[in-house]
Scaffold this motif. Sequence first.
Motif, PDB file in Angstrom:
ATOM      1  N   ALA A  73       0.842  -1.201   0.000  1.00  0.00           N
ATOM      2  CA  ALA A  73       0.000   0.000   0.000  1.00  0.00           C
ATOM      3  C   ALA A  73       0.881   1.257   0.000  1.00  0.00           C
ATOM      4  N   GLU A  74       1.955   1.234   0.773  1.00  0.00           N
ATOM      5  CA  GLU A  74       2.865   2.392   0.799  1.00  0.00           C
ATOM      6  C   GLU A  74       3.549   2.568  -0.552  1.00  0.00           C
ATOM      7  N   ARG A  91      -3.535  -2.225  -9.376  1.00  0.00           N
ATOM      8  CA  ARG A  91      -2.853  -2.384  -8.080  1.00  0.00           C
ATOM      9  C   ARG A  91      -3.815  -2.143  -6.908  1.00  0.00           C
ATOM     10  N   GLN A  92      -4.698  -1.172  -7.057  1.00  0.00           N
ATOM     11  CA  GLN A  92      -5.671  -0.905  -5.991  1.00  0.00           C
ATOM     12  C   GLN A  92      -6.604  -2.111  -5.805  1.00  0.00           C
ATOM     13  N   ARG A  93      -7.052  -2.686  -6.901  1.00  0.00           N
ATOM     14  CA  ARG A  93      -7.905  -3.887  -6.822  1.00  0.00           C
ATOM     15  C   ARG A  93      -7.153  -5.044  -6.165  1.00  0.00           C
ATOM     16  N   ALA A  98      -6.264  -8.478  -1.566  1.00  0.00           N
ATOM     17  CA  ALA A  98      -5.319  -8.992  -0.566  1.00  0.00           C
ATOM     18  C   ALA A  98      -5.790  -8.644   0.849  1.00  0.00           C
ATOM     19  N   ASP A  99      -6.353  -7.458   1.018  1.00  0.00           N
ATOM     20  CA  ASP A  99      -6.866  -7.061   2.331  1.00  0.00           C
ATOM     21  C   ASP A  99      -8.053  -7.935   2.734  1.00  0.00           C
ATOM     22  N   ARG A 100      -8.947  -8.209   1.794  1.00  0.00           N
ATOM     23  CA  ARG A 100     -10.082  -9.110   2.069  1.00  0.00           C
ATOM     24  C   ARG A 100      -9.593 -10.498   2.477  1.00  0.00           C
TER      25      ARG A 100
END
Length: 169
Positions: A73-74, A91-93, A98-100
Amino acid sequence: MMSKLLKSAAMAAMLCASATGLQAQDLKIGYVNSERVMREANLAKVAQAKLETEFSKREKELKDLETRLRGAAEKLEKDSPTLSENERGRRQRDLVEADRDLQRKRREFQEDLAQRKNEELGMLVDRANRVIKQIFDAEKYDLILQDAVHASARVDITKKVIDALNAQK
């Protein structure tokens, strides 16, 4: 609710004793602090160490995954001005996915840990209850309460229960 039930049982025992002509001093009452048993008994310490060993690898994996996700994320934030709209969106998707995945794994970990803790606690409670019953029978108690609101040291048999549990193999 359970506390009220225990108080009612104690009151009923005392009323029965006075109704049959016994004096309160003839009653043999014991008190066990269950929380202290669960904290101080060797079986509880062994169970805790067993759970830590069993779940430490998964916990470390979750922490590593979280660190990698934070790093990604950074990096995205840093690289964002130079990325094309399509690349930034991809990349955001990927980060959201990955967060989910991390959140799902964390939930599964918590559920598995809670289930195992309940299993270990259940076994310890069963053994403690058997020890309490043995003390009740051997020492001819009229009543043994667990987790009373107030109890004098004179009736507290918690240490005796812990010692008996620790003596078991």
